[in-house]
Scaffold this motif. Structure first.
Motif, PDB file in Angstrom:
ATOM      1  N   GLY A   8       3.655  -0.014 -11.913  1.00  0.00           N
ATOM      2  CA  GLY A   8       4.257   0.085 -10.576  1.00  0.00           C
ATOM      3  C   GLY A   8       4.743  -1.260 -10.092  1.00  0.00           C
ATOM      4  O   GLY A   8       4.638  -1.604  -8.914  1.00  0.00           O
ATOM      5  N   SER A  10       7.832  -2.434  -9.983  1.00  0.00           N
ATOM      6  CA  SER A  10       9.230  -2.536  -9.558  1.00  0.00           C
ATOM      7  C   SER A  10       9.381  -2.687  -8.047  1.00  0.00           C
ATOM      8  O   SER A  10      10.480  -2.920  -7.556  1.00  0.00           O
ATOM      9  CB  SER A  10      10.018  -1.311 -10.040  1.00  0.00           C
ATOM     10  OG  SER A  10       9.447  -0.123  -9.512  1.00  0.00           O
ATOM     11  N   SER A  11       8.279  -2.530  -7.292  1.00  0.00           N
ATOM     12  CA  SER A  11       8.359  -2.716  -5.833  1.00  0.00           C
ATOM     13  C   SER A  11       6.956  -2.908  -5.264  1.00  0.00           C
ATOM     14  O   SER A  11       5.956  -2.795  -5.981  1.00  0.00           O
ATOM     15  CB  SER A  11       9.045  -1.514  -5.165  1.00  0.00           C
ATOM     16  OG  SER A  11       8.295  -0.334  -5.362  1.00  0.00           O
ATOM     17  N   ILE A  13       3.358  -3.527  -3.801  1.00  0.00           N
ATOM     18  CA  ILE A  13       2.155  -4.284  -4.204  1.00  0.00           C
ATOM     19  C   ILE A  13       2.265  -4.747  -5.653  1.00  0.00           C
ATOM     20  O   ILE A  13       1.893  -5.877  -5.990  1.00  0.00           O
ATOM     21  CB  ILE A  13       0.898  -3.399  -4.022  1.00  0.00           C
ATOM     22  CG1 ILE A  13       0.704  -3.059  -2.535  1.00  0.00           C
ATOM     23  CG2 ILE A  13      -0.334  -4.077  -4.578  1.00  0.00           C
ATOM     24  CD1 ILE A  13      -0.354  -1.975  -2.266  1.00  0.00           C
ATOM     25  N   ARG A  33       9.465   2.804 -13.812  1.00  0.00           N
ATOM     26  CA  ARG A  33      10.605   3.560 -14.349  1.00  0.00           C
ATOM     27  C   ARG A  33      11.940   2.892 -14.025  1.00  0.00           C
ATOM     28  O   ARG A  33      12.868   2.986 -14.789  1.00  0.00           O
ATOM     29  CB  ARG A  33      10.575   4.991 -13.781  1.00  0.00           C
ATOM     30  CG  ARG A  33       9.382   5.813 -14.260  1.00  0.00           C
ATOM     31  CD  ARG A  33       9.182   7.015 -13.384  1.00  0.00           C
ATOM     32  NE  ARG A  33       9.078   6.616 -11.982  1.00  0.00           N
ATOM     33  CZ  ARG A  33       9.093   7.447 -10.953  1.00  0.00           C
ATOM     34  NH1 ARG A  33       9.218   8.731 -11.158  1.00  0.00           N
ATOM     35  NH2 ARG A  33       8.981   6.992  -9.720  1.00  0.00           N
ATOM     36  N   ARG A  34      12.049   2.229 -12.871  1.00  0.00           N
ATOM     37  CA  ARG A  34      13.348   1.648 -12.465  1.00  0.00           C
ATOM     38  C   ARG A  34      13.574   0.310 -13.181  1.00  0.00           C
ATOM     39  O   ARG A  34      13.218  -0.759 -12.673  1.00  0.00           O
ATOM     40  CB  ARG A  34      13.393   1.473 -10.942  1.00  0.00           C
ATOM     41  CG  ARG A  34      13.513   2.796 -10.190  1.00  0.00           C
ATOM     42  CD  ARG A  34      13.339   2.608  -8.713  1.00  0.00           C
ATOM     43  NE  ARG A  34      11.982   2.202  -8.365  1.00  0.00           N
ATOM     44  CZ  ARG A  34      11.572   1.911  -7.133  1.00  0.00           C
ATOM     45  NH1 ARG A  34      12.410   1.968  -6.122  1.00  0.00           N
ATOM     46  NH2 ARG A  34      10.313   1.553  -6.907  1.00  0.00           N
ATOM     47  N   ASP A  55       6.827   5.601 -17.739  1.00  0.00           N
ATOM     48  CA  ASP A  55       6.396   6.628 -16.795  1.00  0.00           C
ATOM     49  C   ASP A  55       4.895   6.776 -17.024  1.00  0.00           C
ATOM     50  O   ASP A  55       4.470   7.233 -18.093  1.00  0.00           O
ATOM     51  CB  ASP A  55       7.132   7.954 -17.070  1.00  0.00           C
ATOM     52  CG  ASP A  55       6.739   9.036 -16.077  1.00  0.00           C
ATOM     53  OD1 ASP A  55       5.643   8.940 -15.480  1.00  0.00           O
ATOM     54  OD2 ASP A  55       7.527   9.984 -15.900  1.00  0.00           O
ATOM     55  N   VAL A  56       4.099   6.391 -16.034  1.00  0.00           N
ATOM     56  CA  VAL A  56       2.649   6.363 -16.272  1.00  0.00           C
ATOM     57  C   VAL A  56       2.048   7.749 -16.505  1.00  0.00           C
ATOM     58  O   VAL A  56       0.931   7.857 -17.023  1.00  0.00           O
ATOM     59  CB  VAL A  56       1.871   5.650 -15.132  1.00  0.00           C
ATOM     60  CG1 VAL A  56       2.208   4.173 -15.061  1.00  0.00           C
ATOM     61  CG2 VAL A  56       2.054   6.342 -13.787  1.00  0.00           C
ATOM     62  N   ASN A  82      -1.673   0.225 -10.829  1.00  0.00           N
ATOM     63  CA  ASN A  82      -1.217   0.224  -9.435  1.00  0.00           C
ATOM     64  C   ASN A  82      -0.207   1.325  -9.128  1.00  0.00           C
ATOM     65  O   ASN A  82      -0.098   1.750  -7.980  1.00  0.00           O
ATOM     66  CB  ASN A  82      -0.601  -1.167  -9.157  1.00  0.00           C
ATOM     67  CG  ASN A  82       0.263  -1.179  -7.915  1.00  0.00           C
ATOM     68  OD1 ASN A  82      -0.246  -1.194  -6.795  1.00  0.00           O
ATOM     69  ND2 ASN A  82       1.582  -1.149  -8.097  1.00  0.00           N
ATOM     70  N   TYR A 147      -3.315  13.639  -1.928  1.00  0.00           N
ATOM     71  CA  TYR A 147      -3.287  12.175  -2.126  1.00  0.00           C
ATOM     72  C   TYR A 147      -4.713  11.626  -2.074  1.00  0.00           C
ATOM     73  O   TYR A 147      -5.134  10.878  -2.970  1.00  0.00           O
ATOM     74  CB  TYR A 147      -2.414  11.524  -1.052  1.00  0.00           C
ATOM     75  CG  TYR A 147      -2.294  10.025  -1.174  1.00  0.00           C
ATOM     76  CD1 TYR A 147      -1.570   9.449  -2.222  1.00  0.00           C
ATOM     77  CD2 TYR A 147      -2.904   9.176  -0.254  1.00  0.00           C
ATOM     78  CE1 TYR A 147      -1.460   8.063  -2.333  1.00  0.00           C
ATOM     79  CE2 TYR A 147      -2.794   7.799  -0.355  1.00  0.00           C
ATOM     80  CZ  TYR A 147      -2.075   7.241  -1.398  1.00  0.00           C
ATOM     81  OH  TYR A 147      -1.961   5.878  -1.511  1.00  0.00           O
ATOM     82  N   LYS A 151      -6.987   9.743  -4.956  1.00  0.00           N
ATOM     83  CA  LYS A 151      -7.504   8.383  -4.771  1.00  0.00           C
ATOM     84  C   LYS A 151      -9.035   8.346  -4.791  1.00  0.00           C
ATOM     85  O   LYS A 151      -9.614   7.368  -5.246  1.00  0.00           O
ATOM     86  CB  LYS A 151      -6.954   7.788  -3.464  1.00  0.00           C
ATOM     87  CG  LYS A 151      -5.448   7.515  -3.509  1.00  0.00           C
ATOM     88  CD  LYS A 151      -5.112   6.500  -4.595  1.00  0.00           C
ATOM     89  CE  LYS A 151      -3.645   6.104  -4.605  1.00  0.00           C
ATOM     90  NZ  LYS A 151      -3.346   5.069  -5.607  1.00  0.00           N
ATOM     91  N   GLY A 178      -5.680  -0.734   2.965  1.00  0.00           N
ATOM     92  CA  GLY A 178      -5.230   0.007   4.143  1.00  0.00           C
ATOM     93  C   GLY A 178      -3.712  -0.003   4.147  1.00  0.00           C
ATOM     94  O   GLY A 178      -3.080  -0.089   3.095  1.00  0.00           O
ATOM     95  N   VAL A 180       0.008  -0.962   4.008  1.00  0.00           N
ATOM     96  CA  VAL A 180       0.772  -2.094   3.469  1.00  0.00           C
ATOM     97  C   VAL A 180       2.268  -1.769   3.589  1.00  0.00           C
ATOM     98  O   VAL A 180       2.667  -0.624   3.322  1.00  0.00           O
ATOM     99  CB  VAL A 180       0.440  -2.339   1.973  1.00  0.00           C
ATOM    100  CG1 VAL A 180       1.071  -3.645   1.488  1.00  0.00           C
ATOM    101  CG2 VAL A 180      -1.068  -2.352   1.735  1.00  0.00           C
ATOM    102  N   THR A 182       5.406  -1.212   2.311  1.00  0.00           N
ATOM    103  CA  THR A 182       6.056  -0.979   1.015  1.00  0.00           C
ATOM    104  C   THR A 182       6.938   0.263   1.119  1.00  0.00           C
ATOM    105  O   THR A 182       7.095   0.834   2.189  1.00  0.00           O
ATOM    106  CB  THR A 182       5.007  -0.735  -0.106  1.00  0.00           C
ATOM    107  OG1 THR A 182       4.385   0.542   0.150  1.00  0.00           O
ATOM    108  CG2 THR A 182       3.945  -1.813  -0.163  1.00  0.00           C
TER     109      THR A 182
END
Ligand code: NDP
Length: 238
Positions: A8, A10-11, A13, A33-34, A55-56, A82, A147, A151, A178, A180, A182
């Motif tokens: 993760g 590419s943007s 965190i 992926r990007r 792709d994870v 991440n 979600y 997590k 908490g 962020v 993004t």
């Protein structure tokens, strides 16, 4: 020089973490992926950085990522797991495809990544897995069901892994951020959920760099020190 895979990257965190770790003297393999974004970041970061299209949620991709990292930098000393998505919605809406995607990326994706790098770490009796969970693992809110389930599932998995790895010298850290600033919220489609979140999350969010600093901190500890869990909230988040 030690080598870290950041998924993760590419943007948000992950990108901030990749930048911070390169500055801190690590080799970093950026995965997402990007690839256009990854390529631009790696060009900026120079020789210590490389990227691999991943792709994870694909086991094959994660195995190929580990292999590409070993080929480029020699070994994988740490994995920062991440990559994640948060297309939250009320259960009654029945957005089953989004549920499946969250389970595939946030839960299976973490397991596949760990599975791809762990055997070599166990063999070397050295390595570090850092998993980005979320405060939402511990505090649910309307629309967060799946979600939060992914997590908190990740939390159970990483805590178990930490216990199993004590005999192998491999460290496992779970970080619970908490809010962020993004792109994470951009996948939320339901307007009523967005309005509800605006009302609840009405405090100043953290910068991705705040989380990157915490990753650098846990990776920078001596081998005898395992930071098990870190919870990092904006000061204004209850
Ligand atoms: P971003 O949306 O900015 O970053 C998410 C990253 O995950 C991107 O690089 C994206 O890259 C990658 N990603 C998504 N799906 C996949 C996939 N299938 N395969 C590979 N990479 C993927 O959000 P954040 O930086 O906020 O998110 C990072 C982590 O932090 C997530 O796990 C999130 O749950 C967690 N978190 C974030 C919080 C916040 O408030 N922002 C709070 C608590 C936890 P690409 O699309 O290029 O593949």
């Amino acid at each position: 020089m030690r080598t870290v895979i950041v998924t993760g990257a590419s943007s948000g965190i992950g990108e901030a973490t990749a930048r911070k770790l390169v500055q801190s003297g690590y080799n970093v393999m950026l995965a997402a992926r990007r690839t256009d974004r990854l390529q631009a970041i790696v060009e900026e970061l120079g020789e210590q950085a490389a990227f691999h299209a991943t792709d994870v949620s694909s086991r094959e991709d994660q195995e190929a990522l580990a292999a590409a990292t070993i080929e480029r930098f020699g070994q994988v000393d740490a994995l920062v797991s991440n990559a994640g998505i948060m297309p939250v919605s009320l259960i009654e809406k029945g957005d089953v495809e989004d549920w499946d995607r969250m389970i595939d990326v946030n839960l299976r994706g973490v397991l596949y990544g760990v599975n791809a790098v762990l055997p070599e770490m166990v063999e070397r009796k050295d390595g570090h897995i850092v998993i980005i969970s979320s405060i939402a693992a511990l505090q649910t809110f309307p629309s967060s069901a799946v979600y939060s389930a992914t997590k908190s599932g990740v939390r159970s998995m990483s805590d178990t892994l930490r216990k199993e790895m004590t005999v192998h010298g491999v460290r496992v850290t779970t970080i619970f951020p908490g809010g962020v600033k993004t792109e994470l919220g951009t996948s939320i489609k339901d307007k009523s959920v967005l309005e509800m979140m605006d009302g609840v999350f009405n405090f100043e969010f953290l910068e991705p760099e705040n989380l990157a600093d915490s990753v650098a901190y846990v990776l920078g500890q001596p081998p005898s020190v395992c930071v098990g869990e870190l919870m990092i909230r904006p000061t204004g988040q209850a």
